[in-house]
Each structure stands twice: as structure tokens, then as C-alpha cells.
Design a protein around this motif. Structure first.
Motif, PDB file in Angstrom:
ATOM      1  N   ILE A  25     -51.233 -29.119   1.979  1.00 21.02           N
ATOM      2  CA  ILE A  25     -51.813 -27.844   2.445  1.00 21.02           C
ATOM      3  C   ILE A  25     -52.785 -27.345   1.383  1.00 21.02           C
ATOM      4  N   VAL A  26     -54.097 -27.249   1.768  1.00 27.09           N
ATOM      5  CA  VAL A  26     -55.129 -26.763   0.832  1.00 27.09           C
ATOM      6  C   VAL A  26     -55.608 -25.384   1.323  1.00 27.09           C
ATOM      7  N   ASP A  27     -55.210 -24.319   0.566  1.00 28.57           N
ATOM      8  CA  ASP A  27     -55.628 -22.960   0.950  1.00 28.57           C
ATOM      9  C   ASP A  27     -55.550 -22.090  -0.278  1.00 28.57           C
ATOM     10  N   ASP A  28     -56.575 -21.215  -0.473  1.00 26.74           N
ATOM     11  CA  ASP A  28     -56.588 -20.378  -1.665  1.00 26.74           C
ATOM     12  C   ASP A  28     -55.707 -19.143  -1.491  1.00 26.74           C
ATOM     13  N   ARG A  77     -50.453 -20.169   2.423  1.00 26.19           N
ATOM     14  CA  ARG A  77     -50.053 -21.505   1.968  1.00 26.19           C
ATOM     15  C   ARG A  77     -48.532 -21.666   1.971  1.00 26.19           C
ATOM     16  N   SER A  78     -47.868 -20.652   1.397  1.00 22.25           N
ATOM     17  CA  SER A  78     -46.397 -20.774   1.261  1.00 22.25           C
ATOM     18  C   SER A  78     -45.689 -20.659   2.605  1.00 22.25           C
ATOM     19  N   SER A  79     -46.167 -19.716   3.435  1.00 24.46           N
ATOM     20  CA  SER A  79     -45.490 -19.545   4.735  1.00 24.46           C
ATOM     21  C   SER A  79     -45.691 -20.781   5.589  1.00 24.46           C
ATOM     22  N   LEU A  80     -46.936 -21.331   5.491  1.00 20.33           N
ATOM     23  CA  LEU A  80     -47.219 -22.557   6.249  1.00 20.33           C
ATOM     24  C   LEU A  80     -46.303 -23.700   5.786  1.00 20.33           C
ATOM     25  N   SER A  81     -46.185 -23.776   4.447  1.00 14.07           N
ATOM     26  CA  SER A  81     -45.333 -24.811   3.881  1.00 14.07           C
ATOM     27  C   SER A  81     -43.880 -24.644   4.367  1.00 14.07           C
ATOM     28  N   ILE A 122     -46.983 -30.596   0.392  1.00 14.98           N
ATOM     29  CA  ILE A 122     -47.481 -30.419  -0.966  1.00 14.98           C
ATOM     30  C   ILE A 122     -48.595 -29.356  -0.873  1.00 14.98           C
ATOM     31  N   GLN A 123     -48.581 -28.406  -1.826  1.00 13.64           N
ATOM     32  CA  GLN A 123     -49.586 -27.326  -1.750  1.00 13.64           C
ATOM     33  C   GLN A 123     -50.677 -27.494  -2.815  1.00 13.64           C
ATOM     34  N   ALA A 124     -51.869 -27.123  -2.416  1.00 13.23           N
ATOM     35  CA  ALA A 124     -52.979 -27.114  -3.398  1.00 13.23           C
ATOM     36  C   ALA A 124     -53.772 -25.821  -3.206  1.00 13.23           C
ATOM     37  N   VAL A 167     -54.210 -35.835  -3.798  1.00 17.89           N
ATOM     38  CA  VAL A 167     -54.407 -36.972  -2.881  1.00 17.89           C
ATOM     39  C   VAL A 167     -54.460 -38.274  -3.682  1.00 17.89           C
ATOM     40  N   LYS A 168     -55.150 -38.255  -4.811  1.00 11.77           N
ATOM     41  CA  LYS A 168     -55.266 -39.457  -5.632  1.00 11.77           C
ATOM     42  C   LYS A 168     -53.897 -39.918  -6.163  1.00 11.77           C
ATOM     43  N   ASN A 169     -53.072 -38.894  -6.547  1.00 13.30           N
ATOM     44  CA  ASN A 169     -51.800 -39.235  -7.184  1.00 13.30           C
ATOM     45  C   ASN A 169     -50.662 -39.458  -6.194  1.00 13.30           C
ATOM     46  N   ASN A 170     -50.800 -38.995  -4.970  1.00 20.31           N
ATOM     47  CA  ASN A 170     -49.698 -39.113  -3.994  1.00 20.31           C
ATOM     48  C   ASN A 170     -50.166 -39.869  -2.762  1.00 20.31           C
ATOM     49  N   PRO A 171     -50.025 -41.162  -2.811  1.00 17.90           N
ATOM     50  CA  PRO A 171     -50.475 -41.971  -1.682  1.00 17.90           C
ATOM     51  C   PRO A 171     -49.618 -41.781  -0.428  1.00 17.90           C
ATOM     52  N   GLU A 172     -48.423 -41.122  -0.569  1.00 16.72           N
ATOM     53  CA  GLU A 172     -47.587 -40.950   0.627  1.00 16.72           C
ATOM     54  C   GLU A 172     -48.103 -39.885   1.566  1.00 16.72           C
ATOM     55  N   ILE A 173     -49.081 -39.127   1.172  1.00 12.82           N
ATOM     56  CA  ILE A 173     -49.579 -38.041   2.033  1.00 12.82           C
ATOM     57  C   ILE A 173     -50.227 -38.631   3.282  1.00 12.82           C
ATOM     58  N   ASN A 174     -49.768 -38.119   4.434  1.00 11.70           N
ATOM     59  CA  ASN A 174     -50.283 -38.615   5.711  1.00 11.70           C
ATOM     60  C   ASN A 174     -51.412 -37.720   6.263  1.00 11.70           C
ATOM     61  N   ALA A 175     -51.214 -36.456   5.996  1.00  9.17           N
ATOM     62  CA  ALA A 175     -52.205 -35.535   6.588  1.00  9.17           C
ATOM     63  C   ALA A 175     -52.440 -34.336   5.672  1.00  9.17           C
ATOM     64  N   ALA A 176     -53.545 -33.593   5.979  1.00 10.66           N
ATOM     65  CA  ALA A 176     -53.815 -32.391   5.190  1.00 10.66           C
ATOM     66  C   ALA A 176     -54.260 -31.267   6.113  1.00 10.66           C
ATOM     67  N   VAL A 177     -53.713 -30.039   5.795  1.00 12.67           N
ATOM     68  CA  VAL A 177     -54.213 -28.848   6.505  1.00 12.67           C
ATOM     69  C   VAL A 177     -55.184 -28.142   5.529  1.00 12.67           C
TER      70      VAL A 177
END
Lengths: 937, 128
Positions: free
Chosen positions: B9-12, B17-21, B32-34, B44-54
Motif C-alpha cells: 500500500i503506497v499512500d502518504d 494507509r493504516s485503515s486500508l492495511s 506492506i505499507q509505504a 518492491v526491490k527487497n520483497n519479491p513476494e509482493i503480488n500487488a500494490a494499491v
């Protein structure tokens, strides 16, 4: 017969030549020659003076006293002679009458004399027959006794001499012929022998034909009777023969008291009183043969008349011509001649006397006057007239003096004007000449001759169309010929022709020919004139080209360009003007703007203003309403002050597209701002709203009994989800969450609505409270600003300095809000850009009423602007921000909205480092212009 | 039970971000939050298990579009859901090429977050 006289006086040699012409043609030729002499004289003073007198008889001169004397003498003489002749004639007639009367008496005397003679013859015979012895002898037939008796009978009268004597017996036969043998008469005519007739004892004049000639005799016949018995014994017949009977004639002459007597019978002279061969006899015999009886004839110094007497046995009478001395006529004539001579002498004396008198009385003044006129004619300056004793002459002299003076002046003027004319003629640049009626060249000036490089003698007398001026082109020569012939008929012509000059250059000539009429209405001469218009023509061509170029330039311009003269009449009208008005340039020329461009009613005022002030007058965005839409024009009037011709140029540029573009630009900017605001708001609100709704939903989820994680967490906390559920139900928490969710949803929908927000500009503005608009703008700015610039407006102190009592101002709320928003944003940006003001930024908003304007000031204590920046800050797309931050349209759009849409004013004052003040003035009555159509759509 | 998907989840905005998570974890996702694109890319570079991103679009620093393109370059099989507050967002062609179709663009706020989970699952190839 008509006479033409021509007098030429050469002043230099004092020579006068006078010539008379009987024929007009010759006279005219001579006149032309003389005129040429006069014109060609090197110095006018030496030239001959020509005096022309036509149609007059040359008088023979005679001096006045002589004339008068002659006239008087002649008239006196004529009168005297006439009187003399008349009196002579009268005398002559009287004399003639008297003579005639005398002659008549004489003829009576002659006739009586003749009768007396005849009676005497009868008496003589009777006396002879009465004698006894004679009777005895007759009875006895004794011839000898008879003869002796006859011879013995006393004979005392010669005129009654018995030249013929016959004694007849009683039976009528002749006994004795005692006739002179000279006559040769043998027998008597039958009538005389008849004794029975009573005619016996009488005398008759009788003609006898003897030996081929007539013999006239005065014959008496007496019957002899016996005294006793009374028996007729016989008869005695006899008498004098008149032929050559001098005695008879003398008797007549004596009795009639005439000079000569001539007896005529059958044209032959019977007897006469003078010599037969004398002139008088001849004259008288001729007279008798030809003239009538009892007429008076005067010839050869004699006067004569004749009378006729009947003669028996002859068909022609005896003519008795009597003549008298004609000396009385001569005397009469002599008397009158004498009188004539006296009269002539008297006349001569009278004439001489008159001459003397006239000379004394008339000659002096006449001579004085003649001297005076001689003095005048010899050209002496101001001759003096001596007045004489005759009033009329003095008057004539005075009048002549006055006349001469005025003539001298006129002559002087004439000479002067002639000199001027010749100076003009010969020195003129124009080509001039003189033709006769048929078109022959008589005269031409120097300019014309120089043009083709020839002398006058080369062209004189030649037909004009054959002269070298037209040598290059037969067609031109033909045109000239037609013109000349037309002028010969009295018609003026003017054409443009070409001529070849001496350098073989083609020159264009403005040629005219004019007929000159004499007094009788006939064409006398022709005056051809020419003007070289080659340069003018070239200049005109150049000018035409320039004009075409100018027209092309004007036509190629996208503006409507109209040229006006000083009277505001149209002189130029370009293609755009034609297209716009539908009026062609030809029709527009000379008309006024009001007629041709009625849709611009204020244009005339602008033109007047430009002409008066001599400054350019510019009116921007003049609205023209057409049926479909409004059109905008920038009207500029340029006064033409530099050129010679005063006037103005009107330029109309259609700026409808630009205006529309600008308005749509404002709209775009507004929409962009609004869009940005809405988007910012949506984003700003949507994020917390999303957080709120999401968290509420997560809370709701985690309070539900459906999730196994919830049950596990509840058990870990020593309770159950059911208990929590009951609690929340009891306390209404679940309902609250539902409300929270619902409110969140409502908020989201409101945001959506804001995003849908869009507004059009009203065409007629309603009054709006500016304070309210500014407040709203501040709120909008605060919302919009943070998102775009990351500047927090809350950190800036906003002072509202709004005065009370400011009425609402008619305005476009959207537009003005946009202006305020832009300006507040700019102020905030300026504060943010300033290192000093960032901490204590202040934006002061002031609003007040000033006269008929609403005054708004937006002041900040931001970074401010340099002078250069201030100059450029209203330019569209000018920005100080980094690319991507701001469009650079804010200030320019604001300026536009205030000044153009609202008729207000927007000014900027700034000091670098201290801040900026923007001042807006809006008219309280609203914009006084035509309504602007909404360009926003 | 569905598969365990890892979602970035990428949101400033922290609350979002937290509620979505929280919501996604409740629904069985690993999250995973960013806070920013840059942080997201390093994850993304460090966690290859990530399937999708919001991904939120408007972010401090690099925006969501840039993140999607770079993450796609690193992990071509990764799916993206755009979750933005900008109502005027339009999908750039480059992003569309990275495998994002309009159905994967969602606007904040969602009345029901289940819409998001459904979109993620559909993007990951799960059928309902």
C-alpha cells in the motif's frame, strides 16, 4: 467696284507705299506678306506700319476754298445760262409766232394777188373781146386783123401778160393761136373749148402738158358776144404762163413784201425771184418739197414758209414759197450771246470775289487745321491747335486733338500688346501657329520649329498635315487632317497626338485647333496649338502606378482602411471596406462615413476629434451588433497632418475573434482555477474522508461477529463478541457507526457536486456585495492553496479592512471572485517567497467607497517587484514561478476582467522587499457599455 | 479460503494507509505499507513476494504513475490498483501499457472498501 487700299509706312525711312487692290484674294495675299514683314522686323520700331482700308473709293483731293468757289461759280453760271437759254427760247418762240403770223398774212396777200391777176386776165380778155373791131374781125374770121388787134391792144401790166392766147369760134374751134411759139402749145385742153359752160368769163390756174413737161398757166376764158344781138361770136382764151414768169414772181414779191419767192409744182421749180442756182432757191425748193404747209423754216440765214394753191388738171398743188431775211434770228442769237458773255464775265468776277472772300474767311482756319492734322500725321508729339474764327472748326479741332490723344494712347498700348504678344508667341514653350482656312501653314512660333529642327521657310505654305511634325505616322497625320478640315468648317477640336522631335523621340502632344471667325461669320484663319505633355504623361503614369500600388497595399491589408479628405468625404476605400459594407469603391468615393458605415455612429466624432487635435484617436473594441452576433472593432483615426492635403485615415480592425479568444481565455483560466480549487478541495477532503470512512468500516468489521479474528480477540480479553455486541447495541454504538458511514457518504457526494460546479458569466450584472465575495475568495484560496503550493494560508494574517455602507456593486461574481482569488494567491505567494515576511505574513484587504467608484486594495508585505517586473507583470503568460507552477495568466486575466468586463481600473504599486498593493476601482453604476455577449457558452 | 496475497500500500496519508492495511489483513491479505513512491520502490526491490500494490497518485516526490512504471519494470507480473483522491485523473497510456486498465482505477473515498478487495482479487486473477 470694291477697292482695297493698303498703306505701308516705313518709319525708319519715312517712306509710304500705297497700293490699291481690286480683287480681294490678291489683297489678302498682300496683307499676309505685309504682316509677315511686320512680324519679322528685327526691331518693332523699324518695321513698317500698315494701314489697311478696304471697300472704299480713293477720293481726288481738292482744297476747300477752291471747291466752294467752283461750286458757287458753277451753280451761278448754270443758273445764268439756264435763265438765258430760257429767255432766248421764249423770245425765239415769240418771234416765230410773229413770223408765222406775218407769213400767213403774206400768203393771203399772195393768194389775193394771184386772184387779182387772174381777174385782170379775164378783164383784159374781156376788154379785148369787147372791142367792135375785134368782134367784127372775129365774125369775119379775119385772122390777120385779129392778130393785129391783139398785138395792138394796149398791154400795161406785165404780170397779166397773155403768154397764151387762143381765139375760138362759136363752136369752140380755134381760129387763131396767138400764143408765143416759145411754149409750143398747139391746142387747148377739151374743157376750155366748151363755150356752153358757165365757167366761161373766169380765170383758172391750169396745168398744161407740153413737150413732156408741165406748164402752169393762169388761164382766163371770155365769151365774146355781139353787143347788139347778144350772140356768142366766139371766145377768147389766154393768160400768163407762170413758168419762169419773173414778172409774176416779182409781183408776188412786191405785194407780199418778201425777200424771195419760189413757185413749185410737182417738186419742180416753176418760177423764182432770184437766181436759179443760188443756195436760197435750192434751199427753198428743198423746203417746199419736204415740209408741211404754213410752217416756218429757218435755214441759211433765211426764214421761209410756203402755201399750197389748187391747180386744175394737176393732182399736185402749186406751192408758193415765201422767204424773208433770217437776220432777225441772227440778231436775236447775237443779242443773247452778248448777254451770255456779260454773264460769264459776271460769274467769273463773282467767283473771283468769292475766292477772295473764302480765302480770307475759310482758308485760314482750314489751313490751320490742315497744319494741325499734318503735324498729327507726321507723328509730332502733342501738336498745338490754333483756334480760328469759325466755331465748328474749333470744335472739330478740339475733338480731333482729343481723339488723337486717345488714339496715340491706344496705339501705344496696341504696340505694347503686340510686342508682348510676339514675345509670348515666340518665347512660348507651347507650340503655336497660324493656318489659312484650307489648312496651309502661314506662321508658327520658334518652339514649334525647334521641336523638329526646321526653319519657317521649310514649312510655310505646306498643308499642316504634311508638315514634319507628323512625319512618323500616317495615321496621326490623317487625324490631324481631319481636325484641320473640321476646324475649317468652324469646329474646335482637341486631341492627344504623338509627334517626333528632332532627336527622333516620340513626344505626346495635347493638340488643339481653333477656328477664328471674321465679322461676316466665315472662318478666316485657324490657330493650332500644342503642348508637350510627355513628362506630364510619364508623371501621370508613375502616379497611376503609385496609386495602383497604394491601392494594392491598402487592398492587401486585413483592416478596413478608409481615406478621408478635409471635408470628411471618402477618397480611399479598400477591398476590406468593400467586403464589409458591400459598397464598391466607386460608389463610396465622395460620400461620408455616416452614409457608408452607419454601423459606426461614433466614428465621425473620432474623425472630428482627430482632425481638431491632430492626434491619433483610438477606440478599442467598438461593438457592432449584427443579427446573429456582436462584432468587435478597433477603430483608429490617423489625422493626415504631414501631407499637403489635409485629411484623415480611418482604420477598422475586426477583433471579434481576439475578443472572443480573450473571453474564452478568461473563462478557461477561471474554469482552470475553479477546477483546480475543486480538485484541491476534493483531494483535500477526500483523503481525510476516505481515512474516516475506511477506519469506520474497519471498526465496524472488527466489531462484527462474522470475523473469527474478532471472536479470538474477545476471548483473549475475557469476554465474548456477543457481550460486546450487546454492549454496543445497548449504547447505540453500532447505530453511531452507521450514521458515521452515512455522513461520510454524504460528504463524498457533496465533493462530487463541487466537482460538478461550473458557472457561466451573466450578460447583465446584478449588484453583489464585494465583502462577501472577498470572504468567499479567502476561503477558496485557503482551500486551494495548500494543495498546489504547500503554503499554509493559516500562517498568514489576513486583515479585513472593510468599511461600512458600501453598496453592492454590479459585477460578475464569478469573475470578481476569480480576481480576488488570484490576487490573494499572488499575495500569499509573494509572502511565501519573502524570507522576512514568511514568518509574519500579512495580507490586508481594504474595501471602501470613493465617489462613484468602489475601491478595493489588496496589500501584502511580501517580496515585492522591481520596476522591470512591474512593467511585465500584466503580460499574459508572464510568470516568476517555476514551470508547471502557475499559468502566468492570473494577473493579466484579473486586469482584463476588471478593466474590460467591468469598466474599472486595476493598478499595481510595489517596492521590492516591502510588498505590493493592488488597487481595483469598480464603477458603482456598473459598466456603461453595450452588453457583452457571453463568450463562455 | 483464498490464497495469501501480499499487497503493498503506497499512500502518504497515514489514516488511509493504516485503515486500508487493517481492512485487507482482516480480509486475509498480507500488507506492506509505504509512505512514498521512493519507499515503495525499495520495498518492491527487497520483497519479491509482493503480488500487488494499491497506489495513490498524488504523492510527495515522485507520483503514483512514476512508481507504477518503475515497479512494473522491476516486477512485470505485479498488479496495480490506483486509488486516488483526484477526480480529474486520467489514465496515462504508459501506465495502461504497464497492465493497468480503467477498472483498476478507484477514486477516494469508497463507500465500501470491499470494492477495493474485489478489484485486487480480480486483478490477481481470482474468480468470484
Amino acid at each position: 467696284m470694291l477697292e482695297y487700299s493698303l498703306t505701308i509706312r516705313f518709319q525708319c525711312v519715312h517712306l509710304s507705299v500705297r497700293a490699291l487692290f481690286r480683287r480681294q484674294g490678291v489683297f489678302e495675299q498682300a496683307l499676309i506678306v505685309c504682316e509677315k514683314m511686320a512680324f519679322s522686323a528685327p526691331q518693332k520700331d523699324d518695321g513698317p506700319i500698315i494701314k489697311i482700308a478696304s471697300n472704299m473709293n480713293t477720293p481726288r483731293t481738292i482744297r476747300l476754298p477752291t471747291l466752294l468757289t467752283l461750286y458757287l461759280g458753277l451753280s451761278m453760271g448754270l443758273l445764268s445760262v439756264g435763265l438765258l437759254i430760257w429767255s432766248y427760247h421764249t423770245s425765239h418762240v415769240a418771234l416765230e409766232q410773229q413770223m408765222l403770223s406775218t407769213f400767213k398774212q403774206r400768203h393771203v396777200i399772195v393768194r389775193d394777188g394771184l386772184h387779182a391777176s387772174m381777174r385782170e386776165v379775164a378783164l383784159h380778155l374781156d376788154a379785148m373781146g369787147g372791142d367792135r373791131a375785134f368782134q367784127q374781125a372775129l365774125q369775119e374770121r379775119d385772122e390777120n386783123t385779129l392778130l393785129a388787134l391783139i398785138e395792138a391792144f394796149p398791154h400795161n401790166n406785165s404780170e397779166s401778160a397773155l403768154d397764151l392766147l387762143f381765139v375760138l369760134k362759136e363752136d369752140g374751134s380755134i381760129i387763131l393761136n396767138a400764143t408765143s411759139p416759145l411754149f409750143g402749145l398747139e391746142d387747148l385742153p377739151g374743157g376750155l373749148k366748151d363755150l356752153s359752160t358757165p365757167a366761161q368769163n373766169a380765170s383758172v390756174l391750169k396745168a398744161f402738158h407740153v413737150q413732156g413737161k408741165d406748164l402752169l398757166a393762169c388761164v382766163g376764158s371770155v365769151k365774146i358776144k355781139d353787143k347788139k344781138t347778144g350772140r356768142v361770136l366766139g371766145a377768147l382764151i389766154g393768160g400768163p404762163v407762170l413758168n419762169d414768169n419773173f414778172g409774176f414772181v416779182e409781183m408776188i414779191r412786191d405785194k407780199a413784201q418778201v425777200m424771195d419767192v419760189v413757185l413749185l409744182h410737182k417738186g419742180e421749180v416753176v418760177a423764182f425771184s432770184c437766181q436759179v442756182d443760188s443756195g436760197v432757191t435750192q434751199t427753198l425748193s428743198n423746203m417746199g418739197r419736204t415740209s408741211d404747209p404754213l410752217e416756218l423754216h429757218v435755214a441759211d440765214g433765211i426764214v421761209a414758209s410756203y402755201q399750197e394753191l389748187r391747180v386744175q388738171d394737176s393732182d399736185r398743188p402749186l406751192k408758193v414759197c415765201l422767204s424773208d431775211d433770217g437776220i432777225i434770228w441772227d440778231r436775236l442769237a447775237q443779242a443773247f450771246l452778248g448777254k451770255l458773255a456779260v454773264m460769264v464775265i459776271a460769274c467769273a468776277l463773282v467767283i473771283l470775289l468769292n475766292m477772295f472772300v473764302f480765302r480770307r474767311i475759310i482758308s485760314k482756319p482750314v489751313n490751320a487745321m490742315m497744319e494741325y492734322f499734318h503735324a498729327i500725321s507726321s507723328g509730332r508729339e502733342d501738336p498745338e491747335f490754333r483756334e480760328g474764327g469759325i466755331e465748328e472748326f474749333n470744335v472739330i479741332g478740339q475733338a480731333a486733338g482729343d481723339m488723337v490723344k486717345s488714339l496715340r494712347i491706344a496705339d501705344k498700348n496696341l504696340v505694347e500688346s503686340e510686342r508682348k504678344f510676339h514675345a509670348l508667341f515666340d518665347n512660348s514653350f507651347q507650340f503655336m501657329g497660324l493656318l489659312d482656312r484650307e489648312g496651309r501653314l502661314l506662321e508658327t512660333n520658334q518652339a514649334s520649329l525647334d521641336a523638329v529642327g526646321c526653319g519657317l521657310e521649310d514649312v510655310q505654305g505646306i498643308f499642316f498635315w504634311e508638315t514634319p511634325w507628323w512625319r512618323h505616322d500616317a495615321e496621326e497625320a490623317q487625324r490631324i487632317k481631319e481636325c484641320v478640315l473640321k476646324a475649317g468648317e468652324g469646329v474646335f477640336s482637341r486631341i492627344d497626338v504623338t509627334s517626333l522631335n528632332s532627336l527622333d523621340e516620340l513626344r505626346y502632344i495635347d493638340f488643339s485647333i481653333k477656328p477664328i471667325f471674321s465679322k461676316d461669320g466665315q472662318v478666316s484663319v485657324l490657330i493650332p496649338e500644342g503642348r508637350d505633355i510627355t513628362e506630364i504623361r510619364d508623371a501621370q503614369q508613375t502616379m497611376r502606378n503609385l496609386r495602383l500600388l497604394l491601392q494594392n497595399i491598402l487592398d492587401s491589408m486585413p483592416s478596413i482602411v478608409v481615406g478621408l479628405d478635409a471635408y470628411k468625404k471618402i477618397t480611399h476605400w479598400n477591398r476590406q471596406a468593400e467586403n464589409h459594407s458591400g459598397i464598391s469603391a466607386e460608389k463610396a468615393r465622395g460620400r461620408s462615413l455616416g452614409e457608408t458605415l452607419p454601423e459606426f455612429p461614433l466614428l465621425s466624432d473620432s474623425v472630428n476629434s482627430a482632425l481638431e487635435t491632430r492626434k491619433i484617436v483610438k477606440n478599442e473594441r467598438v461593438v457592432v451588433l449584427t443579427e446573429s452576433k456582436a462584432r468587435y472593432f478597433d477603430c483608429t483615426v490617423f489625422p493626415l497632418t504631414a501631407s499637403e492635403t489635409y485629411g484623415a485615415v480611418v482604420r477598422l480592425d475586426e477583433v471579434t475573434d481576439r475578443v472572443n479568444l480573450e473571453q474564452s481565455m478568461v473563462n478557461t483560466e477561471k474554469m482552470a482555477s475553479l477546477g483546480g480549487l475543486a480538485a484541491g478541495m476534493a483531494h483535500e477532503i477526500n483523503n481525510p474522508l476516505a481515512g474516516m470512512i475506511q477506519n469506520a468500516q474497519v471498526i465496524s468489521n472488527r466489531l462484527s461477529t462474522k470475523l473469527p479474528q474478532n471472536h479470538a480477540a474477545a476471548q483473549e480479553c475475557g469476554t465474548s463478541m456477543e457481550a460486546i455486541q450487546q454492549y454496543m447495541d445497548k449504547r447505540g454504538v453500532l447505530r453511531m457507526f452507521a450514521s458515521l458511514m452515512k455522513s461520510g457518504g454524504q460528504a463524498a457526494r457533496i465533493i462530487d457536486n463541487i466537482l460538478m460546479f461550473a458557472r457561466d458569466k451573466a450578460s447583465i450584472y446584478k449588484p453583489h456585495d464585494l465583502n462577501d465575495l472577498m470572504d468567499r475568495s479567502i476561503k477558496l484560496a485557503a482551500a486551494d492553496f495548500r494543495v498546489k503550493t504547500h503554503i499554509d494560508l493559516k500562517k498568514i494574517k489576513i486583515i479585513r479592512d472593510f468599511s461600512e455602507g458600501c453598496p453592492p456593486v454590479p459585477c460578475d461574481p464569478g469573475g470578481m471572485q476569480l480576481v480576488f482569488l488570484n490576487l490573494i494567491k499572488n499575495a500569499a505567494q509573494a509572502i511565501a517567497d519573502s524570507p522576512t515576511a514568511r514568518k509574519n505574513g500579512v495580507i490586508r484587504l481594504k474595501q471602501a467607497k470613493e465617489a462613484d467608484m468602489a475601491l478595493i486594495e489588496i496589500e501584502d508585505n511580501g517580496i515585492g517587484m522591481t520596476k522591470d517586473l512591474q512593467k511585465r507583470v500584466f503580460e499574459p503568460f508572464f510568470t516568476t514561478r517555476p514551470t508547471g507552477r502557475g499559468t502566468g495568466l492570473g494577473l493579466s486575466v484579473s486586469y482584463f476582467v476588471v478593466t474590460q468586463d467591468h469598466g474599472g481600473d486595476l493598478t499595481l504599486a510595489s517596492q521590492p522587499g516591502k510588498g505590493t498593493v493592488i488597487t481595483i476601482c469598480l464603477p458603482l453604476v456598473g459598466k456603461s457599455a453595450l452588453p457583452i455577449e457571453d463568450a463562455g457558452g | 479460503m483464498a490464497l495469501e496475497w501480499t499487497v503493498l500500500i503506497v499512500d502518504d496519508e497515514g489514516p488511509i494507509r493504516s485503515s486500508l492495511s487493517d481492512f485487507l489483513e482482516d480480509d486475509g491479505f498480507i500488507t506492506i505499507q509505504a509512505e512514498s513512491a521512493e519507499e515503495g520502490l525499495s520495498i518492491v526491490k527487497n520483497n519479491p513476494e509482493i503480488n500487488a500494490a494499491v497506489v495513490d497518485i498524488r504523492l510527495p516526490g515522485e507520483d503514483g504513475n512514476a512508481f507504477i512504471l518503475q515497479a512494473h519494470a522491476i516486477r512485470p507480473d505485479m498488479k496495480f490498483i490506483i486509488y486516488t483522491g483526484s477526480t480529474d485523473y486520467s489514465l496515462p497510456a504508459s501506465v495502461r501499457k504497464a497492465g493497468v486498465d480503467p477498472a483498476q482505477v478507484l477514486h477516494k473515498p469508497l463507500q465500501d472498501i470491499a470494492t477495493l478487495t474485489t478489484a485486487i482479487r480480480r486483478a490477481l486473477g481470482e474468480t468470484d
